[in-house]
Design an enzyme around this catalytic site. Structure first.
Site, PDB file in Angstrom:
ATOM      1  N   TYR A   8       0.834  -1.207   0.000  1.00 40.25           N
ATOM      2  CA  TYR A   8       0.000   0.000   0.000  1.00 40.25           C
ATOM      3  C   TYR A   8       0.867   1.255   0.000  1.00 40.25           C
ATOM      4  CZ  TYR A   8      -3.978   3.008   1.201  1.00 40.25           C
ATOM      5  OH  TYR A   8      -4.952   3.970   1.188  1.00 40.25           O
ATOM      6  N   LYS A  63       1.184   4.002  -3.027  1.00 40.54           N
ATOM      7  CA  LYS A  63       0.773   5.398  -2.824  1.00 40.54           C
ATOM      8  C   LYS A  63       1.938   6.363  -2.982  1.00 40.54           C
ATOM      9  CE  LYS A  63      -3.614   4.688  -2.098  1.00 40.54           C
ATOM     10  NZ  LYS A  63      -4.606   5.099  -3.124  1.00 40.54           N
TER      11      LYS A  63
END
Lengths: 263, 264
Positions: free
Chosen positions: B165, B169
């Site tokens: 994640y 990002k």
């Protein structure tokens, strides 16, 4: 100036530094959004002159202040007495003083740090102390593009604005639970700043006006309206979860690696 | 989103502008679709779950606004191209594009399954790139357009157990900056949004799978609370609007001060 929605209806805003190129558009933008503005400056008459130029006498008042804690507190109380309890504080940068680094004196550096960092701290401190209980407040410190990195000849301002950004982070963390949001705006290149760049040939001979535009991904100088819109976004009650932001209104100046040949 | 929450969002208008939202069938993406439709935009929703996509359009129709749904798996650039083509075919051009599709697959990095890593990168990083690329074909031709990519505070600060994640990002943030520098001269602005914790489906998944606890979130937030969805929607609308016309390559934080806090 485009009409603004009345998102700040009834609030009292302090704007510090009337001599800045942004003071008139910022004050006008705040008034159009419904705020009443106390415009503050060190120089007698500076704030009242800008207030008079804006011409909306009921919604803006000029105040002269000093640079010590006692003088700032005294001015703050005058503002409270005349306009009501402020819930918005905006500090604007002083006009830059450009000195080649090898000729900088400790006095030069101390003066700029006093002007930008200490002043912003004193006004933030007074604002926080006097904000009524259970009332939300919003602080925005407007700094400068040189805060993003090294600009030859701008060392004291780079240092001072970077310190203001660090202060924004510290205050955002410390005061968040009290309902005070603290953010910063980094204005992009304006026509006035670009002229300074083009004129300061001795400091940066390779920076000419054409190169300045080529340096900005959007290929445009920052209009004042863009700064006002970003300021009103930060102050908007709908932005109640925006805290500790350093918002660049720079067309992309700050993120571009400049590895392509300039126009 | 209730009418009260719509009223709480700042004043932005997108009359007759065409907006495409990936992951717009539910949760935050749907809230943005709703707000854009209520602000006058022609809305096209890309969503991998067909049932949710159709339901989203039906809900918007019930509120008097119209939207289109195009089944879209953002991992497939051809499907993302089809989403863009559908928007152009119906409305002539794409003005606004929100890359929102996301997923939450967390776990210790030493045992993170290949599938979890790949899916996270494919949806959130590659999917964002395919969306930007698809949007750019219309926007660059017309010399104008605005793209917003959903990043996260996890793209700027590390969080243990979130390798995929955080990497995705962080990639979205740098990708945003590259595209902003590349397309800025051609009239297309690209910005990212870095939210902290809002009670979305993804956040609820993290609470459910034990990778986060509510008390920890609350203690970590300088404002002492989670964000409310209307606060996040407001920032997205600002970034998409002409009031952000000189913002390019920014990662706008909506985090209550999360990223400012480097204390204990």
């Amino acid at each position: 100036m485009p009409e603004q929605p009345q998102t700040l209806d009834g609030q009292v805003a302090i704007v510090v530094n009337a001599c800045c190129e942004f003071s008139q558009p910022v004050t006008t933008g705040l008034i159009e959004a419904g705020a009443r503005v106390a415009l503050v400056d060190l120089f007698p008459g500076a704030a009242t002159q800008v207030a008079a130029e804006i011409g909306v006498t009921d919604d803006v008042a000029g105040f002269v202040t000093g640079s010590t804690e006692i003088e700032v507190d005294k001015t703050f109380r005058s503002i409270e007495k005349r306009l009501g309890a402020p819930t918005i504080l905006v500090t604007l940068p002083a006009d830059p003083i450009l000195v080649a680094t090898e000729r900088l004196t400790s006095t030069d550096v101390a003066e700029i740090v006093q002007t930008e960092v200490v002043r912003s701290f004193l006004w933030s401190s007074a604002f926080s102390s006097e904000l009524p209980k259970n009332t939300s407040g919003a602080v925005v410190h407007v700094t400068g593009l040189c805060s993003l990195g090294g600009w030859p000849g701008w060392l004291p301002h780079t240092v001072a604005f970077s310190a203001v950004h660090a202060m924004v982070h510290a205050l955002a963390v410390e005061w968040g639970h009290r309902g005070i949001r603290v953010n910063s705006l980094v204005p992009g290149m304006t026509a006035a700043l670009a002229e300074q760049f083009a004129a300061s040939d001795k400091l940066a001979t390779h920076r000419k006006m054409k190169s300045i535009l080529a340096r900005i991904p959007t290929r445009e100088l920052m209009p004042y309206s863009a700064l006002i819109d970003a300021l009103l976004y930060l102050l908007d009650p709908c932005s109640s979860f925006v805290n500790g932001e350093i918002l660049k209104v720079d067309g992309g100046w700050g993120i571009w690696g400049r590895l392509e040949a300039q126009a | 989103m209730s009418h009260d929450r719509l009223a709480a969002i700042g004043h932005y208008t997108f009359t007759n502008q065409t907006a495409v939202i990936t992951g717009g069938g539910r949760g935050f993406g749907f809230e943005v679709a709703h707000a854009l439709a209520a602000s006058g935009a022609n809305v096209v929703i890309g969503e991998v779950n067909e049932e949710l996509g159709h339901e989203a359009v039906r809900q918007l129709a019930d509120e008097g606004t119209t939207a289109r749904f195009v089944p879209t798996d953002v991992r497939d650039p051809r499907q993302v191209d089809s989403l863009a083509a559908a928007a152009v075919n119906e409305f002539g051009a794409i003005d606004l594009w929100l890359n929102n599709a996301g997923i939450s697959l967390h776990g210790p990095s030493e045992t993170l399954p290949v599938e979890s890593w790949q899916k996270s990168i494919d949806i959130m990083l590659s999917g964002t790139f395919w969306g930007c690329q698809a949007a750019s074909r219309s926007m660059l031709e017309h010399g104008s357009g605005t793209i917003v990519n959903m990043a996260s505070v996890n793209g700027l600060l590390a969080q243990a157990g979130r390798a995929a994640y955080c990497a995705a990002k962080a990639g979205v943030i740098r990708l945003t900056e590259v595209l902003a520098s590349e397309w800025g001269p051609r009239g297309v602005r690209v910005n990212a949004i870095a939210p902290a914790v809002f009670m979305t489906e993804l956040a609820q998944q993290s609470l459910n799978d034990g990778s986060a606890t509510l008390d920890v979130y609350l203690e970590r937030s300088p404002l002492g609370r989670l964000g409310e969805l209307n606060e996040l929607v407001n920032t997205v609308l600002f970034a998409l609007s002409d009031k952000a016309a000189h913002l390019n390559g920014n990662t706008l934080r909506v985090d209550g001060g999360w990223l400012s806090d480097h204390y204990l």
